[in-house]
Design a protein around this motif. Structure first.
Motif, mmCIF file in Angstrom:
data_model
loop_
_atom_site.group_PDB
_atom_site.id
_atom_site.type_symbol
_atom_site.label_atom_id
_atom_site.label_comp_id
_atom_site.label_asym_id
_atom_site.label_seq_id
_atom_site.Cartn_x
_atom_site.Cartn_y
_atom_site.Cartn_z
ATOM 1 N N HIS A 191 0.835 -1.204 0.000
ATOM 2 C CA HIS A 191 0.000 0.000 0.000
ATOM 3 C C HIS A 191 0.866 1.249 0.000
ATOM 4 O O HIS A 191 1.867 1.327 0.707
ATOM 5 C CB HIS A 191 -0.927 0.018 1.223
ATOM 6 N N VAL A 192 0.485 2.224 -0.811
ATOM 7 C CA VAL A 192 1.133 3.542 -0.816
ATOM 8 C C VAL A 192 0.032 4.595 -0.801
ATOM 9 O O VAL A 192 -1.059 4.375 -1.327
ATOM 10 C CB VAL A 192 2.058 3.739 -2.032
ATOM 11 N N HIS A 193 0.344 5.741 -0.214
ATOM 12 C CA HIS A 193 -0.710 6.729 0.019
ATOM 13 C C HIS A 193 -0.087 8.100 0.248
ATOM 14 O O HIS A 193 1.139 8.221 0.387
ATOM 15 C CB HIS A 193 -1.548 6.322 1.230
ATOM 16 N N PRO A 194 -0.905 9.169 0.319
ATOM 17 C CA PRO A 194 -0.362 10.504 0.589
ATOM 18 C C PRO A 194 0.420 10.550 1.899
ATOM 19 O O PRO A 194 0.155 9.781 2.832
ATOM 20 C CB PRO A 194 -1.619 11.377 0.664
ATOM 21 N N THR A 239 2.620 2.403 9.321
ATOM 22 C CA THR A 239 1.721 1.343 8.892
ATOM 23 C C THR A 239 2.501 0.091 8.515
ATOM 24 O O THR A 239 2.086 -1.037 8.812
ATOM 25 C CB THR A 239 0.862 1.819 7.706
ATOM 26 N N GLY A 240 3.663 0.277 7.873
ATOM 27 C CA GLY A 240 4.499 -0.862 7.534
ATOM 28 C C GLY A 240 5.008 -1.594 8.764
ATOM 29 O O GLY A 240 5.089 -2.838 8.774
ATOM 30 N N ILE A 241 5.351 -0.862 9.807
ATOM 31 C CA ILE A 241 5.826 -1.480 11.051
ATOM 32 C C ILE A 241 4.705 -2.295 11.698
ATOM 33 O O ILE A 241 4.934 -3.398 12.227
ATOM 34 C CB ILE A 241 6.361 -0.403 12.002
ATOM 35 N N GLN A 242 3.480 -1.784 11.636
ATOM 36 C CA GLN A 242 2.350 -2.541 12.164
ATOM 37 C C GLN A 242 2.046 -3.771 11.307
ATOM 38 O O GLN A 242 1.676 -4.824 11.821
ATOM 39 C CB GLN A 242 1.119 -1.639 12.267
ATOM 40 N N ASP A 243 2.223 -3.643 9.979
ATOM 41 C CA ASP A 243 2.124 -4.827 9.117
ATOM 42 C C ASP A 243 3.114 -5.899 9.580
ATOM 43 O O ASP A 243 2.783 -7.086 9.651
ATOM 44 C CB ASP A 243 2.463 -4.470 7.665
ATOM 45 N N ALA A 244 4.346 -5.470 9.839
ATOM 46 C CA ALA A 244 5.395 -6.410 10.230
ATOM 47 C C ALA A 244 5.024 -7.155 11.509
ATOM 48 O O ALA A 244 5.219 -8.380 11.609
ATOM 49 C CB ALA A 244 6.724 -5.669 10.417
ATOM 50 N N ALA A 245 4.468 -6.434 12.482
ATOM 51 C CA ALA A 245 4.091 -7.083 13.740
ATOM 52 C C ALA A 245 2.991 -8.119 13.510
ATOM 53 O O ALA A 245 3.038 -9.227 14.066
ATOM 54 C CB ALA A 245 3.631 -6.026 14.747
ATOM 55 N N VAL A 253 -6.316 3.379 5.722
ATOM 56 C CA VAL A 253 -5.183 4.310 5.692
ATOM 57 C C VAL A 253 -5.181 5.114 4.392
ATOM 58 O O VAL A 253 -4.922 6.318 4.393
ATOM 59 C CB VAL A 253 -3.847 3.563 5.890
ATOM 60 N N LEU A 254 -5.461 4.465 3.273
ATOM 61 C CA LEU A 254 -5.524 5.190 2.006
ATOM 62 C C LEU A 254 -6.586 6.284 2.048
ATOM 63 O O LEU A 254 -6.348 7.427 1.634
ATOM 64 C CB LEU A 254 -5.812 4.222 0.856
ATOM 65 N N ALA A 255 -7.760 5.936 2.559
ATOM 66 C CA ALA A 255 -8.838 6.921 2.640
ATOM 67 C C ALA A 255 -8.502 8.026 3.643
ATOM 68 O O ALA A 255 -8.722 9.217 3.377
ATOM 69 C CB ALA A 255 -10.148 6.228 3.030
ATOM 70 N N ASP A 256 -7.945 7.631 4.783
ATOM 71 C CA ASP A 256 -7.622 8.589 5.848
ATOM 72 C C ASP A 256 -6.557 9.581 5.398
ATOM 73 O O ASP A 256 -6.693 10.789 5.597
ATOM 74 C CB ASP A 256 -7.157 7.817 7.084
ATOM 75 N N GLU A 309 -3.835 -11.267 6.188
ATOM 76 C CA GLU A 309 -4.550 -10.456 5.204
ATOM 77 C C GLU A 309 -5.904 -9.992 5.744
ATOM 78 O O GLU A 309 -6.308 -8.844 5.522
ATOM 79 C CB GLU A 309 -4.751 -11.238 3.916
ATOM 80 N N ALA A 310 -6.600 -10.872 6.461
ATOM 81 C CA ALA A 310 -7.905 -10.504 7.018
ATOM 82 C C ALA A 310 -7.779 -9.336 7.982
ATOM 83 O O ALA A 310 -8.672 -8.467 8.056
ATOM 84 C CB ALA A 310 -8.537 -11.709 7.719
ATOM 85 N N GLU A 311 -6.656 -9.281 8.696
ATOM 86 C CA GLU A 311 -6.437 -8.197 9.654
ATOM 87 C C GLU A 311 -5.962 -6.924 8.975
ATOM 88 O O GLU A 311 -6.450 -5.823 9.269
ATOM 89 C CB GLU A 311 -5.402 -8.634 10.699
ATOM 90 N N ARG A 312 -5.018 -7.033 8.035
ATOM 91 C CA ARG A 312 -4.316 -5.845 7.549
ATOM 92 C C ARG A 312 -4.885 -5.238 6.263
ATOM 93 O O ARG A 312 -4.698 -4.051 6.028
ATOM 94 C CB ARG A 312 -2.839 -6.178 7.334
ATOM 95 N N LEU A 313 -5.567 -6.004 5.430
ATOM 96 C CA LEU A 313 -6.097 -5.431 4.200
ATOM 97 C C LEU A 313 -7.137 -4.339 4.487
ATOM 98 O O LEU A 313 -7.084 -3.263 3.866
ATOM 99 C CB LEU A 313 -6.679 -6.525 3.305
ATOM 100 N N PRO A 314 -8.067 -4.539 5.422
ATOM 101 C CA PRO A 314 -8.989 -3.448 5.753
ATOM 102 C C PRO A 314 -8.271 -2.240 6.350
ATOM 103 O O PRO A 314 -8.675 -1.096 6.112
ATOM 104 C CB PRO A 314 -9.948 -4.078 6.767
ATOM 105 N N VAL A 315 -7.211 -2.477 7.120
ATOM 106 C CA VAL A 315 -6.436 -1.366 7.679
ATOM 107 C C VAL A 315 -5.800 -0.552 6.555
ATOM 108 O O VAL A 315 -5.832 0.688 6.560
ATOM 109 C CB VAL A 315 -5.351 -1.880 8.645
ATOM 110 N N ALA A 316 -5.233 -1.245 5.565
ATOM 111 C CA ALA A 316 -4.615 -0.550 4.438
ATOM 112 C C ALA A 316 -5.635 0.298 3.703
ATOM 113 O O ALA A 316 -5.355 1.447 3.332
ATOM 114 C CB ALA A 316 -3.969 -1.560 3.492
#
Length: 356
Positions: free
Chosen positions: A278-281, A290-296, A329-332, A319-326
């Motif tokens: 994921h990439v975003h503004p 967000t990447g660090i939280q993905d890693a955890a 984050v893009l929208a936020d 994926e079930a946990e992090r895809l909705p977060v991503a």
């Protein structure tokens, strides 16, 4: 055989490697670059990242390097308007500094970074993953993680769509420069009534400022590439401080607005994390965090899979946990970017508009 192969030694890959190594899982980390960089890039850790780094035993070291109380100094049309806190409970610190601390921790756990080891092919079967390297070698592992950035080779090799949009024109030029005579006690933010501006943020423990500004345009209205000469012209136009001369550029970069995410974060035994997914503004400084939280989260999934016996479907948990977060984050960050762009047209307001 290695349990987990990680492509990419940025904050996401390094944090994942540390999380796994601390659990006693055999990890190997490959980096296509020839060595470490010293570019400020992402420059802030939030509270959730500091919590994750406390588990890794590096939070105190990072806090000793970074600045927890950065003050934004706002100017408008050359006049100093006010000073305000950045508005977060995080830490100002250059990305290369974060990576250096994580590399030291990983070395202490007996895991070296393998540089010049770009992955050019990847296959998998019921027993594991085989990565083919640019030098012709093959590496075998039980699982693999693509933590290799927005231009991820792993994502491309897996054929995972990177859905979203990219603005055609460059939105910002960035660089690491020195500015002798400019106070390092503040993150300087100059804005002008014509909508332009320039920011200089002091990277703690160095004499470097990270510069951010909309690019200059040529006679056709096309953005000029970043250069020290262009940076100085932008500074003179917006900061209006003739005694300050920028110098010693060590990083020059251009940035386009990208709002993209991987259609999926898992393909069999291979996972994506961080900018590879994921990439975003940049508003709000959520990229590295967000990447660090993905890693955890990925470390938890992989640890369960490797150490077993794991319940059916354990590989689906990440994926079930992090895809909705991503997606959020893009929208936020898109909303935050809109707030910042509106705020900087008002005297005394700046990037803090995107911090919450």
């Amino acid at each position: 055989m290695t349990d987990v192969l990680i492509a990419g030694s940025g904050p996401t890959g390094l944090a994942l490697a540390c999380e796994l190594a601390l659990r006693g899982i055999a990890v190997r980390i490959l980096e296509r670059r020839s060595g470490p960089h010293r570019e400020s890039r992402g420059k802030g850790l939030d509270a959730s990242s500091l919590e994750a780094f406390a588990r890794l035993g590096v939070a105190e070291r990072l806090c000793a390097i970074g600045n927890p109380g950065v003050i934004l100094r706002k100017y408008f049309d050359g006049a100093h308007i006010n000073d305000t806190p950045a508005g977060s409970n995080g830490l100002l610190i250059g990305q290369w500094q974060v990576e250096e601390v994580l590399r030291e921790r990983l070395a202490g756990l007996g895991v070296p970074i393998e540089y010049g080891a770009g992955v050019v092919g990847i296959t998998q079967d019921a027993g594991g993953v085989t990565a083919r390297l640019a030098d012709g070698r093959s590496v075998r592992a039980g699982y693999a993680a693509g933590c290799d950035g927005g231009h991820s080779s792993i994502r491309e090799l897996l054929g995972i769509p990177f859905e979203g949009r990219t603005e055609e024109k460059v939105s910002m030029v960035l660089g690491d420069v020195t500015a002798p005579g400019l106070s390092r006690d503040h993150w300087h933010q100059w804005f002008t009534s014509d909508g332009g501006g320039i920011l200089l943020c002091p990277i703690p423990g160095t004499d470097i400022f990270q510069l951010q500004a909309p690019p200059e345009a040529d006679e056709r209205g096309e953005p000029l590439p970043p250069s020290l000469e262009s940076f100085q012209r932008l500074f003179d136009r917006h900061a209006r401080m003739p005694g300050i001369r920028l110098a010693d550029p060590t990083w020059l970069s251009s940035w386009q607005i990208n709002v993209r995410m991987a259609a999926r974060m898992r393909e069999g035994r291979v996972f994506l994390a961080g900018d590879a997914a994921h990439v975003h503004p940049i508003a709000g400084g959520l990229g590295m965090n967000t990447g660090i939280q993905d890693a955890a989260a990925l470390a938890r999934t992989l640890a369960a899979a490797v150490t077993g016996p794991a319940p059916e479907g354990v590989l689906d948990v990440y994926e079930a946990e992090r895809l909705p977060v991503a997606a959020e984050v893009l929208a936020d960050t898109s909303r935050r970017m809109e707030r910042v762009m509106a705020a900087v047209r008002e005297p005394g307001r700046g990037t803090e508009a995107g911090m919450s």
